[in-house]
Write a protein that holds these residues in place. Structure first.
Motif, PDB file in Angstrom:
ATOM      1  N   VAL A   6       9.072   8.632  75.527  1.00  0.00           N
ATOM      2  CA  VAL A   6       9.164   7.366  74.997  1.00  0.00           C
ATOM      3  C   VAL A   6       7.953   6.366  75.737  1.00  0.00           C
ATOM      4  O   VAL A   6       7.995   6.587  76.982  1.00  0.00           O
ATOM      5  CB  VAL A   6      10.467   6.783  75.476  1.00  0.00           C
ATOM      6  N   PRO A   7       7.136   5.663  74.992  1.00  0.00           N
ATOM      7  CA  PRO A   7       5.878   4.976  75.464  1.00  0.00           C
ATOM      8  C   PRO A   7       6.741   3.850  76.357  1.00  0.00           C
ATOM      9  O   PRO A   7       7.638   2.977  76.022  1.00  0.00           O
ATOM     10  CB  PRO A   7       5.411   4.259  74.263  1.00  0.00           C
ATOM     11  N   ASN A   8       6.232   3.560  77.651  1.00  0.00           N
ATOM     12  CA  ASN A   8       6.530   2.634  78.665  1.00  0.00           C
ATOM     13  C   ASN A   8       6.606   1.132  77.963  1.00  0.00           C
ATOM     14  O   ASN A   8       7.551   0.446  78.301  1.00  0.00           O
ATOM     15  CB  ASN A   8       5.868   2.483  79.795  1.00  0.00           C
ATOM     16  N   ASP A   9       5.773   1.024  76.870  1.00  0.00           N
ATOM     17  CA  ASP A   9       5.594  -0.447  76.371  1.00  0.00           C
ATOM     18  C   ASP A   9       6.323  -0.456  75.193  1.00  0.00           C
ATOM     19  O   ASP A   9       6.225  -1.584  74.343  1.00  0.00           O
ATOM     20  CB  ASP A   9       4.366  -0.840  75.983  1.00  0.00           C
ATOM     21  N   MET A  10       7.268   0.242  74.699  1.00  0.00           N
ATOM     22  CA  MET A  10       8.095   0.383  73.620  1.00  0.00           C
ATOM     23  C   MET A  10       9.660   0.297  73.820  1.00  0.00           C
ATOM     24  O   MET A  10       9.976   1.395  74.526  1.00  0.00           O
ATOM     25  CB  MET A  10       7.796   1.430  72.695  1.00  0.00           C
ATOM     26  N   ASN A  11      10.166  -0.363  72.972  1.00  0.00           N
ATOM     27  CA  ASN A  11      11.961  -0.311  73.065  1.00  0.00           C
ATOM     28  C   ASN A  11      12.348   0.907  72.630  1.00  0.00           C
ATOM     29  O   ASN A  11      11.718   1.565  71.720  1.00  0.00           O
ATOM     30  CB  ASN A  11      12.668  -1.506  72.443  1.00  0.00           C
ATOM     31  N   ILE A  12      13.046   1.661  73.210  1.00  0.00           N
ATOM     32  CA  ILE A  12      13.532   2.926  72.822  1.00  0.00           C
ATOM     33  C   ILE A  12      14.329   3.105  71.444  1.00  0.00           C
ATOM     34  O   ILE A  12      13.931   4.014  70.659  1.00  0.00           O
ATOM     35  CB  ILE A  12      14.708   3.630  73.948  1.00  0.00           C
ATOM     36  N   ASN A  13      14.955   2.139  71.146  1.00  0.00           N
ATOM     37  CA  ASN A  13      15.476   1.993  69.561  1.00  0.00           C
ATOM     38  C   ASN A  13      14.500   1.952  68.706  1.00  0.00           C
ATOM     39  O   ASN A  13      14.692   2.711  67.495  1.00  0.00           O
ATOM     40  CB  ASN A  13      16.732   1.156  69.697  1.00  0.00           C
ATOM     41  N   THR A  14      13.600   1.250  68.822  1.00  0.00           N
ATOM     42  CA  THR A  14      12.534   1.166  67.904  1.00  0.00           C
ATOM     43  C   THR A  14      11.796   2.245  67.876  1.00  0.00           C
ATOM     44  O   THR A  14      11.360   2.836  66.736  1.00  0.00           O
ATOM     45  CB  THR A  14      11.308  -0.202  68.300  1.00  0.00           C
ATOM     46  N   TRP A  15      11.586   3.085  69.028  1.00  0.00           N
ATOM     47  CA  TRP A  15      10.752   4.380  69.189  1.00  0.00           C
ATOM     48  C   TRP A  15      11.756   5.110  68.355  1.00  0.00           C
ATOM     49  O   TRP A  15      11.158   6.114  67.696  1.00  0.00           O
ATOM     50  CB  TRP A  15      10.424   4.865  70.441  1.00  0.00           C
ATOM     51  N   LEU A  16      12.922   5.514  68.536  1.00  0.00           N
ATOM     52  CA  LEU A  16      13.864   6.607  67.965  1.00  0.00           C
ATOM     53  C   LEU A  16      13.776   6.101  66.280  1.00  0.00           C
ATOM     54  O   LEU A  16      13.666   7.162  65.520  1.00  0.00           O
ATOM     55  CB  LEU A  16      15.052   6.478  68.524  1.00  0.00           C
ATOM     56  N   ALA A  17      13.874   4.941  66.044  1.00  0.00           N
ATOM     57  CA  ALA A  17      13.623   4.720  64.416  1.00  0.00           C
ATOM     58  C   ALA A  17      12.367   4.944  64.183  1.00  0.00           C
ATOM     59  O   ALA A  17      12.570   5.711  62.994  1.00  0.00           O
ATOM     60  CB  ALA A  17      13.898   2.970  64.201  1.00  0.00           C
ATOM     61  N   GLN A  18      11.141   4.910  64.738  1.00  0.00           N
ATOM     62  CA  GLN A  18      10.007   5.564  64.220  1.00  0.00           C
ATOM     63  C   GLN A  18      10.039   7.040  64.314  1.00  0.00           C
ATOM     64  O   GLN A  18       9.465   7.514  63.102  1.00  0.00           O
ATOM     65  CB  GLN A  18       8.893   5.038  65.029  1.00  0.00           C
ATOM     66  N   LYS A  19      10.595   7.866  65.095  1.00  0.00           N
ATOM     67  CA  LYS A  19      10.517   9.142  65.095  1.00  0.00           C
ATOM     68  C   LYS A  19      11.398   9.699  63.970  1.00  0.00           C
ATOM     69  O   LYS A  19      10.798  10.680  62.976  1.00  0.00           O
ATOM     70  CB  LYS A  19      11.118   9.635  66.352  1.00  0.00           C
ATOM     71  N   ILE A  20      12.451   9.185  63.689  1.00  0.00           N
ATOM     72  CA  ILE A  20      13.283   9.650  62.513  1.00  0.00           C
ATOM     73  C   ILE A  20      12.683   9.190  61.398  1.00  0.00           C
ATOM     74  O   ILE A  20      12.559   9.976  60.239  1.00  0.00           O
ATOM     75  CB  ILE A  20      14.698   8.842  62.501  1.00  0.00           C
ATOM     76  N   ALA A  21      11.964   8.119  61.274  1.00  0.00           N
ATOM     77  CA  ALA A  21      11.214   7.795  59.879  1.00  0.00           C
ATOM     78  C   ALA A  21       9.975   8.729  59.680  1.00  0.00           C
ATOM     79  O   ALA A  21       9.793   9.233  58.504  1.00  0.00           O
ATOM     80  CB  ALA A  21      10.719   6.614  60.037  1.00  0.00           C
ATOM     81  N   LEU A  22       9.334   9.195  60.865  1.00  0.00           N
ATOM     82  CA  LEU A  22       8.243  10.333  60.787  1.00  0.00           C
ATOM     83  C   LEU A  22       8.919  11.536  60.329  1.00  0.00           C
ATOM     84  O   LEU A  22       8.502  12.297  59.704  1.00  0.00           O
ATOM     85  CB  LEU A  22       7.343  10.243  61.932  1.00  0.00           C
TER      86      LEU A  22
END
Length: 354
Positions: free
Chosen positions: A154-170
């Motif tokens: 998880v990037p340090n500068d990104m909210n984990i929920n935002t990151w997870l949503a992006q991963k699922i979208a990809l």
């Protein structure tokens, strides 16, 4: 002296054990099949041919991946001595060097691909027309993520929920692209770099994806379908002597606490692991656990089912595994095999290089 009835019961139970097919399969993981690619992700065509010939000569049943996954889902017996062949990444040498060998034996196989990388085009990667032709020929084309990016970092500068949503979208984007180009959509996903966490496992289960990891171990009816183990079979694990033990491996049901189920630690923070085993087909003193670079580790049995592995040194930074094995009593010459992966960060919490 035992009564005649007791002897008869023991005899019938023995026949039952022998008659019941082993609930086991082994999934092999390859990348390149070439002499000209990085050794750590490669097996030579000559050695790959030896692997496949050994399977053919020794009556192993090479199954399509969906046959094994469907059996686990439906809790149906898996054939004994069954093997699945998989490749990660859509390398051209799979088509040029591996497929002719597999076709010779009529062995089915699976390729986990990154649609975003295929889209970019490369002399070293399969094209969509080539993948479509292979899919039409019965090859399973499955999901390795849109790009080859870790699902744990998880990037340090990104909210984990935002990151997870992006991963699922990809992930869904990749699955949609595979469907459009090949006509297949299995919802099978191989973790890039083999990196994952319990939260990711839960998320993939909610999305109804079957996920495949890179830790060793046999597959059985109790296998967690969010981290299905595969035996790496490229260098330096490509020797026939070690392959024989792997393809004859038996699965063992292990359970661990939520705390011990974690996979990501900073160096020095993980000192031991406690597991509960659900099998009596081995002797406690014959169970051994080995950890990456540390070797054989001491085991303390807490009772007749639970044991603790205490690490003799801090786990090294990087991808680390504990492989626990024990010889079967009922199936002499075969070993139960369970692997637990960890991803050990630097002491400052930063990730190690890919």
């Amino acid at each position: 002296m035992k009564s005649l009835k007791a002897i008869l019961v023991h005899f019938l139970l023995t026949l039952f054990v022998i008659a019941v097919p082993a609930q086991a399969s082994v999934i092999l993981q390859y990348h390149h099949v070439s002499e000209d690619t990085p050794a750590s992700t490669s097996i030579t065509p000559q050695q790959f041919a030896k692997h496949m010939q050994y399977l053919a000569d020794n009556d192993f049943k090479v199954l399509a991946l969906n046959n094994v996954i469907d059996a686990i889902k439906q809790q149906k017996p898996l054939p004994d001595k069954s093997v699945v062949i998989t490749f990660d990444d859509a390398y051209l040498d799979i088509l040029e060097n591996a497929k002719p060998i597999l076709d010779k034996h009529q062995f089915p196989f699976t390729i986990f691909i990154n649609p975003g990388i295929v889209d970019k085009g490369s002399d070293h990667y399969l094209t969509w027309p080539q993948l479509k032709a292979m899919a039409d020929d019965g090859v399973i084309i499955a999901n390795h993520g849109f790009e080859h990016e870790s699902w744990a970092r998880v990037p340090n500068d990104m909210n984990i929920n935002t990151w997870l949503a992006q991963k699922i979208a990809l992930l869904k984007k990749a699955e949609k692209k595979i469907k459009a180009e090949t006509g297949q959509s299995w919802q099978y996903f191989a973790y890039p770099y083999g990196e994952f966490s319990p939260r990711i496992q839960q998320l993939l289960e909610q999305q109804q994806f079957i996920a495949f990891s890179q830790q060793s171990g046999a597959v059985g009816l109790h296998t967690d379908l969010t981290s299905v183990p595969r035996f790496p079979a490229s260098q330096p694990y490509d020797k026939l002597s070690s392959l024989k033990d792997k393809i004859n491996a038996l699965p063992i049901s292990m359970s661990i606490s939520d705390k011990d189920a974690q996979t990501i630690y900073t160096q020095g923070s993980l000192t031991h692991l406690t597991m509960t085993v659900n099998s009596k087909d081995f002797r406690q003193h014959q169970l051994n656990c080995y950890v990456t670079t540390l070797g054989k580790q001491p085991i303390e049995w807490l009772d007749d089912k639970s044991f603790t592995v205490t690490f003799t040194k801090p786990l090294p930074t990087g991808r680390v595994r504990s492989n626990c094995t024990a010889p079967s009593i009922e199936k002499p010459g075969r070993y139960y095999w369970y692997s637990k992966p960890w991803f050990i960060l630097n002491k400052d919490g930063s990730w190690y290089p890919h």
